[in-house]
Write an enzyme that holds these catalytic residues in place. Sequence first.
Site, PDB file in Angstrom:
ATOM      1  N   ASN A   9       0.859  -1.180   0.000  1.00 57.11           N
ATOM      2  CA  ASN A   9       0.000   0.000   0.000  1.00 57.11           C
ATOM      3  C   ASN A   9       0.899   1.235   0.000  1.00 57.11           C
ATOM      4  O   ASN A   9       1.540   1.533   1.004  1.00 57.11           O
ATOM      5  CB  ASN A   9      -0.889  -0.038   1.259  1.00 57.11           C
ATOM      6  CG  ASN A   9      -1.679   1.235   1.461  1.00 57.11           C
ATOM      7  OD1 ASN A   9      -1.771   2.077   0.573  1.00 57.11           O
ATOM      8  ND2 ASN A   9      -2.266   1.382   2.644  1.00 57.11           N
ATOM      9  N   TRP A  10       0.943   1.906  -1.141  1.00 55.33           N
ATOM     10  CA  TRP A  10       1.837   3.078  -1.259  1.00 55.33           C
ATOM     11  C   TRP A  10       1.283   4.309  -0.536  1.00 55.33           C
ATOM     12  O   TRP A  10       1.978   5.309  -0.408  1.00 55.33           O
ATOM     13  CB  TRP A  10       2.041   3.429  -2.738  1.00 55.33           C
ATOM     14  CG  TRP A  10       2.916   2.477  -3.493  1.00 55.33           C
ATOM     15  CD1 TRP A  10       3.461   1.309  -3.051  1.00 55.33           C
ATOM     16  CD2 TRP A  10       3.358   2.638  -4.852  1.00 55.33           C
ATOM     17  NE1 TRP A  10       4.209   0.731  -4.044  1.00 55.33           N
ATOM     18  CE2 TRP A  10       4.161   1.525  -5.163  1.00 55.33           C
ATOM     19  CE3 TRP A  10       3.144   3.603  -5.832  1.00 55.33           C
ATOM     20  CZ2 TRP A  10       4.752   1.363  -6.415  1.00 55.33           C
ATOM     21  CZ3 TRP A  10       3.732   3.441  -7.078  1.00 55.33           C
ATOM     22  CH2 TRP A  10       4.534   2.329  -7.366  1.00 55.33           C
ATOM     23  N   LYS A  11       0.038   4.255  -0.155  1.00 58.30           N
ATOM     24  CA  LYS A  11      -0.624   5.414   0.481  1.00 58.30           C
ATOM     25  C   LYS A  11      -0.440   6.661  -0.397  1.00 58.30           C
ATOM     26  O   LYS A  11      -0.389   6.543  -1.615  1.00 58.30           O
ATOM     27  CB  LYS A  11      -0.096   5.611   1.900  1.00 58.30           C
ATOM     28  CG  LYS A  11      -0.187   4.325   2.729  1.00 58.30           C
ATOM     29  CD  LYS A  11       0.040   4.516   4.185  1.00 58.30           C
ATOM     30  CE  LYS A  11      -0.087   3.166   4.882  1.00 58.30           C
ATOM     31  NZ  LYS A  11       0.007   3.256   6.320  1.00 58.30           N
ATOM     32  N   HIS A  93      -9.661   1.556   4.916  1.00 53.52           N
ATOM     33  CA  HIS A  93      -8.370   1.567   5.628  1.00 53.52           C
ATOM     34  C   HIS A  93      -8.514   2.434   6.884  1.00 53.52           C
ATOM     35  O   HIS A  93      -9.209   3.461   6.852  1.00 53.52           O
ATOM     36  CB  HIS A  93      -7.273   2.122   4.701  1.00 53.52           C
ATOM     37  CG  HIS A  93      -5.910   1.995   5.292  1.00 53.52           C
ATOM     38  ND1 HIS A  93      -5.436   2.878   6.234  1.00 53.52           N
ATOM     39  CD2 HIS A  93      -4.932   1.073   5.106  1.00 53.52           C
ATOM     40  CE1 HIS A  93      -4.209   2.496   6.598  1.00 53.52           C
ATOM     41  NE2 HIS A  93      -3.880   1.405   5.925  1.00 53.52           N
ATOM     42  N   GLU A 150      -5.735  -4.693  10.604  1.00 57.38           N
ATOM     43  CA  GLU A 150      -4.672  -3.754  10.967  1.00 57.38           C
ATOM     44  C   GLU A 150      -4.990  -3.077  12.308  1.00 57.38           C
ATOM     45  O   GLU A 150      -5.800  -2.146  12.346  1.00 57.38           O
ATOM     46  CB  GLU A 150      -4.533  -2.662   9.902  1.00 57.38           C
ATOM     47  CG  GLU A 150      -4.325  -3.198   8.503  1.00 57.38           C
ATOM     48  CD  GLU A 150      -3.552  -2.232   7.615  1.00 57.38           C
ATOM     49  OE1 GLU A 150      -2.418  -2.551   7.287  1.00 57.38           O
ATOM     50  OE2 GLU A 150      -4.082  -1.172   7.282  1.00 57.38           O
ATOM     51  N   GLY A 156       2.389   2.127  10.873  1.00 58.25           N
ATOM     52  CA  GLY A 156       3.394   3.164  10.706  1.00 58.25           C
ATOM     53  C   GLY A 156       4.183   3.497  11.961  1.00 58.25           C
ATOM     54  O   GLY A 156       4.883   4.500  12.008  1.00 58.25           O
ATOM     55  N   SER A 187       3.238  -2.221  10.365  1.00 61.26           N
ATOM     56  CA  SER A 187       4.689  -2.314  10.612  1.00 61.26           C
ATOM     57  C   SER A 187       5.291  -3.662  10.211  1.00 61.26           C
ATOM     58  O   SER A 187       6.183  -4.169  10.885  1.00 61.26           O
ATOM     59  CB  SER A 187       4.997  -1.992  12.081  1.00 61.26           C
ATOM     60  OG  SER A 187       4.644  -0.653  12.364  1.00 61.26           O
ATOM     61  N   GLY A 208       2.858  -1.243   4.289  1.00 64.06           N
ATOM     62  CA  GLY A 208       2.854   0.173   3.909  1.00 64.06           C
ATOM     63  C   GLY A 208       4.266   0.640   3.631  1.00 64.06           C
ATOM     64  O   GLY A 208       4.808   0.470   2.540  1.00 64.06           O
ATOM     65  N   GLY A 209       4.918   1.196   4.667  1.00 63.99           N
ATOM     66  CA  GLY A 209       6.246   1.794   4.524  1.00 63.99           C
ATOM     67  C   GLY A 209       7.245   0.910   3.793  1.00 63.99           C
ATOM     68  O   GLY A 209       7.984   1.385   2.917  1.00 63.99           O
TER      69      GLY A 209
HETATM   70  P1  PGA Z   1       2.805   0.264   7.637  1.00 63.32           P
HETATM   71  O1  PGA Z   1       1.344   0.481   7.035  1.00 63.32           O
HETATM   72  O2  PGA Z   1       3.341  -1.020   7.055  1.00 63.32           O
HETATM   73  O3  PGA Z   1       3.588   1.461   7.197  1.00 63.32           O
HETATM   74  O4  PGA Z   1       2.659   0.159   9.113  1.00 63.32           O
HETATM   75  C1  PGA Z   1       0.470  -0.602   6.869  1.00 63.32           C
HETATM   76  C2  PGA Z   1      -0.835  -0.133   6.283  1.00 63.32           C
HETATM   77  O5  PGA Z   1      -1.418   0.818   6.788  1.00 63.32           O
HETATM   78  O6  PGA Z   1      -1.326  -0.707   5.302  1.00 63.32           O
END
Ligand code: PGA
Length: 227
Positions: A9-11, A93, A150, A156, A187, A208-209
């Site tokens: 997920n690139w957000k 999300h 999540e 994050g 995370s 995400g990250g």
């Molecule tokens: P994260 O985000 O891996 O940066 O914690 C996960 C997400 O929100 O999909």
Amino acid sequence: MKKLYVLGNWKSNKTMDEAAFWIDTYSKKQKNLPENITVIVCPAFHHVSLFDKQTCSVALGVQDISAFDTGAYTGEIAASMLEGLVTYAMIGHPERRIHFSETNEQVAEKVKKVLAHNIKPVVCVSHMDQVRSLRTLVPEYAKNGVILYEPTGAIGTGIAGTPESANNAAKEIINILGNAPVLYGGSVVPENVSGFINEEYISGVGVGGASLDAEKFIQLISYVSDK
Ligand code: PGA
């Protein structure tokens, strides 16, 4: 063999050049994956058309979808506009529920819209009441959908939930919704992904990250496929 998903997920990240660089790196460096692994990448809407299906073998998803059909809804992208272009749509999300006040009712509407246009919903949930609100959508959901669990404190923060607690949550979700695959997110990094994947009720991870860097994402996927 269990089917496993890795969803990136690139957000709200990446210029067009950065997105093109990621796609180029991934296309050149990713090896063929075992059949049971599905890699889904959810970039921003306008990046979708940069992905060349011939060279970049990922399933494409979007991070959100309109709760309405096409029409006078400025700024929205309706499911029918993406039919044939993407395979998955993330819905609800936690960042959308928190920053854009998305409700369980809107989430359910969005799920109906994507299912009507052959797009598979990836519904994100942090609490069991959010899972229970999807009950009315079963069994179509169980057939076509994916759940991404999540816990909000893990997103994050660098503080992932434990594999055991994620597994317990996944088991509870399956009890409520039937056999939709349940992914854990929050995370997830190359260093901890195996712990989640090895759990009985977890069918993959949302990243995400650690998905923003193509090489890191490839490394993470390799730990999933080596399982
Ligand atoms: P994260 O985000 O891996 O940066 O914690 C996960 C997400 O929100 O999909």
